[in-house]
Scaffold this active site. Structure first.
Site, PDB file in Angstrom:
ATOM      1  N   LEU A  67      44.996  38.164  37.572  1.00  0.00           N
ATOM      2  CA  LEU A  67      45.330  38.490  36.185  1.00  0.00           C
ATOM      3  C   LEU A  67      45.457  37.218  35.357  1.00  0.00           C
ATOM      4  CD1 LEU A  67      47.971  41.212  37.038  1.00  0.00           C
ATOM      5  CD2 LEU A  67      45.543  41.534  36.493  1.00  0.00           C
ATOM      6  N   ARG A  68      45.467  36.088  36.023  1.00  0.00           N
ATOM      7  CA  ARG A  68      45.473  34.760  35.390  1.00  0.00           C
ATOM      8  C   ARG A  68      46.791  34.396  34.728  1.00  0.00           C
ATOM      9  NH1 ARG A  68      41.846  32.055  38.182  1.00  0.00           N
ATOM     10  NH2 ARG A  68      39.680  32.450  37.630  1.00  0.00           N
ATOM     11  N   ASN A 282      33.404  32.432  45.943  1.00  0.00           N
ATOM     12  CA  ASN A 282      34.138  31.878  47.070  1.00  0.00           C
ATOM     13  C   ASN A 282      34.808  33.025  47.834  1.00  0.00           C
ATOM     14  OD1 ASN A 282      35.424  30.159  48.802  1.00  0.00           O
ATOM     15  ND2 ASN A 282      37.130  29.742  47.440  1.00  0.00           N
ATOM     16  N   ASP A 309      37.980  41.471  44.142  1.00  0.00           N
ATOM     17  CA  ASP A 309      38.172  40.021  44.065  1.00  0.00           C
ATOM     18  C   ASP A 309      37.972  39.533  42.628  1.00  0.00           C
ATOM     19  OD1 ASP A 309      39.010  37.671  45.215  1.00  0.00           O
ATOM     20  OD2 ASP A 309      37.002  37.000  45.746  1.00  0.00           O
TER      21      ASP A 309
END
Lengths: 430, 321
Positions: A67-68, A282, A309
């Site tokens: 969600l940063r 990644n 992800d």
């Protein structure tokens, strides 16, 4: 508030239900399936949703959505990403601890939960940091963090170099039976790597990350899990060889589960094309053979769950040469369509496909959700499996417009998302 | 997006030169044919042609390279272009300007062509894609070396050199020796050689300097240099970067020279008329013995001369001549 969802095809994998029937909701919970409970229509207002032509299933449970917040609000905010979750039919999500600062203190976890408490927001289940500042040296106050709401402990993608610390962290987590979620990538073998170490990386002159980066790290984690008895969950497995190791470990009685990202079910290193930075992920997209093993592994249960992800990245982070671009793809809104695409291509019953994004991840999280049994929270996703849409920057609600699926046509459009019976998304106009 | 190579337009014409991979054989041949008359220019009193008169060529070097920059500069000047050299090492990026900001600024200065050298593989693709997305693709991009990916003009000048000495590509055995893993030159050579129909391309190096899946690029891998050089027509040496010589890739320059350095004794295993090439600058005593570098089979200096003609050909074709 009472709600009747009528004419839909109800699919509830946890209870093995797949039939055309009605769903009744009151006070945020499922109260009946099929026929209205006695007195349901008698008192108070009742909303009705016509789900004709649609599937009615539990709201999706996403094991990894960044969600940063806190720290990376220029990439995304809770508001933008919750809108994306609702658009994608996701009603519960686990967020990894690689925020800034990382989720290593109860106060940070409480703040995040507090910020996310709005009724139309998906339920947020923070995954706490396993070590302080993710430094790989000092274990966190796991019991305090669990009390604040953490459901598991993780390093996100940050390695723990010191295997003794890893052993201790697992032992400590096992003391309280907390699950430990870890990514398997040896940082030395992956050094400077940006793509799967194979034909494509060789051709494009990109530094490779060999499969051995996953398998050697996995070997260490599995043996330490066996030693400590911790409940180990491997996040974002990427290779066929890694999958074999998980299968064998499980046969030997090691408590291990794993998940895969939706991008990796559909794409391979060939999708890097001419240095498409959206394909910089990644772990890296691996070979077609690895991709096929992940697809089969998810179908036969070696891979437990499918997750988005979700990693929103701003344009400045992506509009760079491939090796400088930030890794990750936005995914909350594509989880359901990508799950459906995989299920269709694998010719799986819809019930089995949906289990990978509802009941199974709910079980891994240990939460009350991911099913539509009477008494369960009314977290519901109603989608039209036939509706197609083109993935574009314009129709993504997430602040991150970064996905390798830009321009692709995908099937499965969410019409309504309910969270505890509250309408979080109404796409009935579409 | 990013699924088609931006260097050819929808008519199959050369828009930019970003890589040799995917270039049709006739396009490569046309570049070499166009270069041929330019090699004669040096013998004339007047060395300049007006093909790029009034055009601005920007040499954008995000990574230092005096030699390559100079040859591009000479090539552009012989075509009467205005040449602007920019060494952008870290000067702009240190100030926080992104690669594409730099490109937009220079485009606003009415550039006609960017010659780009960058440490990241694919950077010239990003620039070409950005120019297309912002409707500035009248500006042509020439890749002057990107990371480990490609160095197409070097690959082309090598083909010019081989054609000059050997005429027919379809009967040759060519050996590429050295640090193939990190070499953009090797990748461009391999694509060019296979497109031009060379039946056997050999890659000779220790396992630490060969990319995974190298065979998939169409080369035959040898770890024994003597074995690999047997009967070859062309030996293409690669430069070994200083930072690779000591560490986990190689133990020492001495041991490397012993096993993979080109000596007269090893060269004797190749065909008697084999030519020896090197993209320069050479490390004498590391990858090549001076007796070979200065010997009769070396064509290393002609490579440099042909390089200017080939770069002139590329630039004039991109400018629409």
């Amino acid at each position: 508030m009472k709600l009747k969802i009528k004419n839909g095809r109800l699919i509830d994998p946890a209870n093995n239900i797949d039939r055309n029937t009605d769903l009744f909701i009151a006070d945020g919970r499922v109260v009946a399936i099929g026929n209205a409970p006695e007195g349901f229509a008698d008192s108070g207002a009742m909303g009705v949703i016509d789900a004709g032509g649609c599937v009615v299933c539990p709201g999706l449970v996403d094991l990894s959505a960044r969600l940063r917040e806190p720290g990376y609000e220029y990439k995304a905010t809770l508001e933008s990403e919750m809108a994306a979750a609702a658009e994608g039919g996701v009603t519960s999500l686990a967020c990894p601890p690689d925020t800034d600062p990382p989720l290593d203190e109860p106060g940070l976890v409480e703040m995040l939960k507090h910020r996310a408490r709005l009724p139309e927001f998906a339920k947020v289940y923070p995954v706490g940091a396993l070590t302080v500042k993710l430094d790989g040296k000092h274990i966190t106050e796991m019991a305090e963090l669990a009390e604040a709401g953490c459901v598991a402990f993780s390093q996100a993608t940050v390695p723990v170099l010191d295997t003794q610390v890893m052993l201790r962290a697992m032992q400590y987590a096992a003391t309280f039976d907390y699950p430990v979620w870890l990514s398997a990538q040896d940082p030395y073998l992956a050094r400077n790597g940006v793509a799967h170490d194979g034909e494509v990386a060789a051709r494009l002159g990109l530094t490779g990350i060999p499969v051995a980066a996953e398998t050697t790290a996995l070997g260490t984690l599995l043996l330490l899990a066996q030693e400590t008895g911790v409940r180990l969950h491997i996040t974002r497995i990427s290779s066929s060889a890694g999958l074999d190791m998980v299968r064998i470990a499980r046969e030997q009685g090691i408590s291990v589960t794993c998940d895969v990202a939706a991008t990796h079910l559909h794409l391979s290193d060939h999708d890097i094309g001419f240095f498409n930075p959206h394909a910089r992920l990644n772990p890296p997209l691996r070979s077609l053979r690895d991709r096929d093993a992940l697809r089969t592994g998810l179908a036969n249960g070696v891979v437990d769950a499918l997750c988005s992800d979700h990693t929103p990245v701003d344009d400045d982070g992506k509009q760079m040469p491939f090796d400088e671009a930030e890794a990750g793809a936005t995914g909350l809104e594509l989880l359901l369509p990508l799950a459906l695409k995989w299920g269709n291509e694998m010719k799986l019953p819809l019930l089995d496909t949906l289990a990978k994004v509802t009941s199974i991840p709910a079980r891994l999280l240990g939460i009350d959700g991911g099913n539509l049994a009477v008494g369960a929270p009314a977290d519901v996703c109603i989608f039209d499996p036939e509706a197609e849409f083109r993935v574009s920057r314009e129709n993504l609600r997430s602040q991150g417009k970064n996905t390798p699926f830009l321009g692709h046509m995908l099937g499965g459009r969410v019409r309504y998302t309910l969270i505890d019976g509250v309408l979080a998304h109404d796409g009935s106009w579409a | 997006m990013n699924t088609t190579n931006p260097q050819l337009n929808k008519h199959g014409e050369l828009q930019h030169l970003l890589t040799i991979e995917g270039l049709p054989r006739d396009v490569i041949t046309r570049i070499l044919d166009t270069a041929a008359p330019f090699t004669e220019l040096v013998h004339q009193e007047e060395k300049k042609l007006p093909l790029l008169r009034g055009k601005s060529v920007f040499n954008l070097f995000f990574e230092n390279s005096t030699r390559t920059r100079t040859t591009f500069e000479i090539a552009a000047k012989r075509l009467s272009a205005d040449v602007i050299n920019l060494n952008i090492n870290t000067s702009s990026t240190a100030k926080g300007e992104t690669l594409l900001d730099t490109v937009d600024n220079l485009a606003a200065m009415q550039a006609d062509m960017f010659v780009v050298r960058h440490a990241s593989s694919g950077a010239p693709f990003l620039i070409a894609q950005h120019l297309a997305a912002t409707k500035q693709d009248h500006i042509r991009v020439v890749n002057a070396g990107d990371g480990r990916h490609a160095h197409p003009t070097q690959g082309l000048l090598d083909m010019y050199t081989i054609r000059h000495y050997k005429k027919d590509f379809t009967k040759l055995t060519v050996a590429i020796v050295g640090d193939i893993l990190h070499s953009r030159v090797a990748r461009s050579q391999i694509h060019a050689l296979s497109t031009l129909g060379v039946p056997e391309i050999r890659a000779i190096a220790p396992k630490t300097l060969i990319p995974t899946a190298a065979e998939r690029m169409g080369v035959k891998v040898f770890h024994d240099m003597r074995e690999g050089l047997k009967g070859v027509d062309v030996v293409m040496m690669l430069r070994l970067q200083n930072e690779r010589m000591l560490g986990a890739l190689l133990p020492s320059p001495q041991e490397y020279f012993k096993n993979y350095g080109l000596t007269p004794e090893k060269l004797a295993l190749a065909k008697p008329d084999a030519i020896v090439m090197h993209p320069g600058p050479m490390n004498r005593g590391v990858e090549i013995d001076s007796a070979v570098a200065d010997g009769g089979q070396a064509v290393i200096l002609p490579q440099v001369t042909f390089g200017i003609a080939v770069r002139m050909a590329v630039m004039s074709m991109l400018a629409g001549n």
